[in-house]
Design a protein around this motif. Sequence first.
Motif, PDB file in Angstrom:
ATOM      1  N   LYS A  48       9.262  -1.594   7.470  1.00 31.25           N
ATOM      2  CA  LYS A  48      10.218  -2.263   6.589  1.00 31.25           C
ATOM      3  C   LYS A  48       9.657  -3.618   6.194  1.00 31.25           C
ATOM      4  CE  LYS A  48      14.455  -0.351   8.522  1.00 31.25           C
ATOM      5  NZ  LYS A  48      15.749  -0.667   9.149  1.00 31.25           N
ATOM      6  N   LEU A  49      10.044  -4.059   5.004  1.00 32.30           N
ATOM      7  CA  LEU A  49       9.604  -5.364   4.528  1.00 32.30           C
ATOM      8  C   LEU A  49      10.746  -6.365   4.636  1.00 32.30           C
ATOM      9  CD1 LEU A  49       7.571  -4.225   1.405  1.00 32.30           C
ATOM     10  CD2 LEU A  49       6.729  -4.782   3.681  1.00 32.30           C
ATOM     11  N   SER A  50      10.393  -7.629   4.643  1.00 31.93           N
ATOM     12  CA  SER A  50      11.402  -8.684   4.727  1.00 31.93           C
ATOM     13  C   SER A  50      11.151  -9.700   3.622  1.00 31.93           C
ATOM     14  CB  SER A  50      11.351  -9.353   6.102  1.00 31.93           C
ATOM     15  OG  SER A  50      10.071  -9.896   6.318  1.00 31.93           O
ATOM     16  N   GLY A  51      11.935 -10.751   3.600  1.00 33.09           N
ATOM     17  CA  GLY A  51      11.771 -11.787   2.594  1.00 33.09           C
ATOM     18  C   GLY A  51      12.184 -11.293   1.217  1.00 33.09           C
ATOM     19  N   GLU A  52      11.379 -11.594   0.214  1.00 33.02           N
ATOM     20  CA  GLU A  52      11.677 -11.201  -1.165  1.00 33.02           C
ATOM     21  C   GLU A  52      11.715  -9.684  -1.326  1.00 33.02           C
ATOM     22  OE1 GLU A  52       9.178 -13.005  -4.112  1.00 33.02           O
ATOM     23  OE2 GLU A  52       9.363 -14.984  -3.196  1.00 33.02           O
ATOM     24  N   LEU A  53      11.019  -8.967  -0.484  1.00 32.54           N
ATOM     25  CA  LEU A  53      10.957  -7.504  -0.587  1.00 32.54           C
ATOM     26  C   LEU A  53      11.885  -6.819   0.417  1.00 32.54           C
ATOM     27  CD1 LEU A  53       7.091  -7.160  -1.036  1.00 32.54           C
ATOM     28  CD2 LEU A  53       8.850  -7.120  -2.798  1.00 32.54           C
ATOM     29  N   TYR A  54      12.872  -7.532   0.912  1.00 30.65           N
ATOM     30  CA  TYR A  54      13.811  -6.994   1.886  1.00 30.65           C
ATOM     31  C   TYR A  54      14.464  -5.712   1.346  1.00 30.65           C
ATOM     32  CZ  TYR A  54      17.751  -6.530   5.050  1.00 30.65           C
ATOM     33  OH  TYR A  54      18.642  -6.040   5.957  1.00 30.65           O
ATOM     34  N   GLY A  55      14.527  -4.702   2.176  1.00 37.09           N
ATOM     35  CA  GLY A  55      15.127  -3.433   1.776  1.00 37.09           C
ATOM     36  C   GLY A  55      14.107  -2.414   1.315  1.00 37.09           C
ATOM     37  N   LEU A  56      12.870  -2.864   1.107  1.00 34.06           N
ATOM     38  CA  LEU A  56      11.795  -1.960   0.696  1.00 34.06           C
ATOM     39  C   LEU A  56      10.939  -1.613   1.906  1.00 34.06           C
ATOM     40  CD1 LEU A  56      10.720  -3.655  -2.660  1.00 34.06           C
ATOM     41  CD2 LEU A  56      12.343  -1.783  -2.311  1.00 34.06           C
ATOM     42  N   TRP A  57      10.059  -0.660   1.713  1.00 38.39           N
ATOM     43  CA  TRP A  57       9.146  -0.201   2.755  1.00 38.39           C
ATOM     44  C   TRP A  57       7.712  -0.301   2.240  1.00 38.39           C
ATOM     45  CZ3 TRP A  57      10.869   2.128   7.410  1.00 38.39           C
ATOM     46  CH2 TRP A  57      12.252   2.302   7.501  1.00 38.39           C
ATOM     47  N   ALA A  58       6.754  -0.286   3.160  1.00 43.08           N
ATOM     48  CA  ALA A  58       5.341  -0.265   2.796  1.00 43.08           C
ATOM     49  C   ALA A  58       4.584   0.607   3.796  1.00 43.08           C
ATOM     50  CB  ALA A  58       4.755  -1.670   2.796  1.00 43.08           C
ATOM     51  N   CYS A  59       3.467   1.133   3.326  1.00 43.23           N
ATOM     52  CA  CYS A  59       2.575   1.871   4.219  1.00 43.23           C
ATOM     53  C   CYS A  59       1.134   1.579   3.811  1.00 43.23           C
ATOM     54  CB  CYS A  59       2.873   3.367   4.195  1.00 43.23           C
ATOM     55  SG  CYS A  59       2.400   4.194   2.685  1.00 43.23           S
ATOM     56  N   SER A  60       0.220   1.900   4.695  1.00 38.07           N
ATOM     57  CA  SER A  60      -1.203   1.661   4.458  1.00 38.07           C
ATOM     58  C   SER A  60      -1.872   2.924   3.951  1.00 38.07           C
ATOM     59  CB  SER A  60      -1.889   1.235   5.756  1.00 38.07           C
ATOM     60  OG  SER A  60      -1.327   0.050   6.226  1.00 38.07           O
ATOM     61  N   CYS A  61      -2.843   2.724   3.085  1.00 35.77           N
ATOM     62  CA  CYS A  61      -3.670   3.853   2.636  1.00 35.77           C
ATOM     63  C   CYS A  61      -5.120   3.390   2.614  1.00 35.77           C
ATOM     64  CB  CYS A  61      -3.217   4.378   1.273  1.00 35.77           C
ATOM     65  SG  CYS A  61      -3.161   3.154  -0.017  1.00 35.77           S
ATOM     66  N   GLY A  62      -5.579   3.000   3.762  1.00 36.90           N
ATOM     67  CA  GLY A  62      -6.938   2.488   3.881  1.00 36.90           C
ATOM     68  C   GLY A  62      -6.894   1.085   4.447  1.00 36.90           C
ATOM     69  N   TYR A  63      -8.049   0.476   4.573  1.00 35.70           N
ATOM     70  CA  TYR A  63      -8.136  -0.826   5.222  1.00 35.70           C
ATOM     71  C   TYR A  63      -7.316  -1.894   4.491  1.00 35.70           C
ATOM     72  CZ  TYR A  63      -9.928  -5.288   6.765  1.00 35.70           C
ATOM     73  OH  TYR A  63     -10.019  -6.572   7.225  1.00 35.70           O
ATOM     74  N   ASP A  64      -7.532  -2.068   3.201  1.00 37.86           N
ATOM     75  CA  ASP A  64      -6.828  -3.117   2.458  1.00 37.86           C
ATOM     76  C   ASP A  64      -6.123  -2.530   1.240  1.00 37.86           C
ATOM     77  OD1 ASP A  64      -5.879  -5.653   2.037  1.00 37.86           O
ATOM     78  OD2 ASP A  64      -7.605  -6.273   0.832  1.00 37.86           O
ATOM     79  N   CYS A  65      -5.340  -1.510   1.467  1.00 39.46           N
ATOM     80  CA  CYS A  65      -4.576  -0.871   0.402  1.00 39.46           C
ATOM     81  C   CYS A  65      -3.172  -0.624   0.924  1.00 39.46           C
ATOM     82  CB  CYS A  65      -5.236   0.442  -0.024  1.00 39.46           C
ATOM     83  SG  CYS A  65      -4.303   1.354  -1.259  1.00 39.46           S
ATOM     84  N   ARG A  66      -2.174  -1.110   0.188  1.00 36.91           N
ATOM     85  CA  ARG A  66      -0.780  -0.937   0.587  1.00 36.91           C
ATOM     86  C   ARG A  66       0.002  -0.286  -0.549  1.00 36.91           C
ATOM     87  NH1 ARG A  66      -3.325  -2.618   4.125  1.00 36.91           N
ATOM     88  NH2 ARG A  66      -2.850  -4.120   5.758  1.00 36.91           N
ATOM     89  N   ILE A  67       0.971   0.547  -0.175  1.00 36.95           N
ATOM     90  CA  ILE A  67       1.893   1.143  -1.130  1.00 36.95           C
ATOM     91  C   ILE A  67       3.285   0.633  -0.781  1.00 36.95           C
ATOM     92  CG2 ILE A  67       2.952   3.272  -1.958  1.00 36.95           C
ATOM     93  CD1 ILE A  67       0.348   4.716  -1.296  1.00 36.95           C
ATOM     94  N   VAL A  68       3.960   0.048  -1.760  1.00 37.39           N
ATOM     95  CA  VAL A  68       5.328  -0.436  -1.572  1.00 37.39           C
ATOM     96  C   VAL A  68       6.253   0.599  -2.206  1.00 37.39           C
ATOM     97  CG1 VAL A  68       6.978  -2.267  -2.110  1.00 37.39           C
ATOM     98  CG2 VAL A  68       4.596  -2.844  -1.607  1.00 37.39           C
ATOM     99  N   PHE A  69       7.306   0.963  -1.467  1.00 38.60           N
ATOM    100  CA  PHE A  69       8.204   2.004  -1.962  1.00 38.60           C
ATOM    101  C   PHE A  69       9.627   1.782  -1.466  1.00 38.60           C
ATOM    102  CE2 PHE A  69       6.437   3.442   2.029  1.00 38.60           C
ATOM    103  CZ  PHE A  69       7.502   4.031   2.704  1.00 38.60           C
ATOM    104  N   ALA A  70      10.548   2.514  -2.068  1.00 42.96           N
ATOM    105  CA  ALA A  70      11.950   2.493  -1.653  1.00 42.96           C
ATOM    106  C   ALA A  70      12.355   3.912  -1.296  1.00 42.96           C
ATOM    107  CB  ALA A  70      12.829   1.967  -2.785  1.00 42.96           C
ATOM    108  N   LEU A  71      13.220   4.042  -0.319  1.00 40.97           N
ATOM    109  CA  LEU A  71      13.796   5.337   0.032  1.00 40.97           C
ATOM    110  C   LEU A  71      15.201   5.365  -0.561  1.00 40.97           C
ATOM    111  CD1 LEU A  71      12.665   5.631   3.741  1.00 40.97           C
ATOM    112  CD2 LEU A  71      11.741   6.836   1.778  1.00 40.97           C
ATOM    113  N   GLU A  72      15.425   6.286  -1.478  1.00 41.78           N
ATOM    114  CA  GLU A  72      16.710   6.370  -2.159  1.00 41.78           C
ATOM    115  C   GLU A  72      17.222   7.795  -2.122  1.00 41.78           C
ATOM    116  OE1 GLU A  72      16.350   4.745  -6.075  1.00 41.78           O
ATOM    117  OE2 GLU A  72      15.689   2.791  -5.342  1.00 41.78           O
TER     118      GLU A  72
END
Length: 94
Positions: A48-72
Motif C-alpha cells: 500500500k502507498l501513503s502520502g499523496e498516493l494514499y489508497g493506491l498500491w504499487a508492486c515491483s517489476c525488476g530492480y528499479d521499475c514500479r507499477i502503481v495501481f488501484a484495486l476497484e
Amino acid sequence: MRELVLTPKFRRAFRKFIRRNTRLQRVIEDTLAQMQADVYASQLGTHKLSGELYGLWACSCGYDCRIVFALETDSETGAEVIVLLDIGTHDEVY
C-alpha cells in the motif's frame, strides 16, 4: 483472476519507459500476467502507498521499475479489477 484496466496515462508511461530499455518489456509483461493471477504474490512486493498516493498500491517489476495501481470493483460485474495508473522508476512514480 482479475482483469487489468490500462489507463491512458499508464499506456503513455509504458511506451516511454520501454523506449529507454526495450529488454524490460518482457519482464513487465510477465509481471502484469502475474498480477492478474495473484496481485499479492510475494515476488511482486505488492504494498500500500501513503502520502499523496494514499489508497493506491504499487508492486515491483525488476530492480528499479514500479507499477502503481488501484484495486476497484467493477460496477457492472461486481468483480475486482486492477486499474493500472503509472509505471516507471521509483523516483518517477512516487
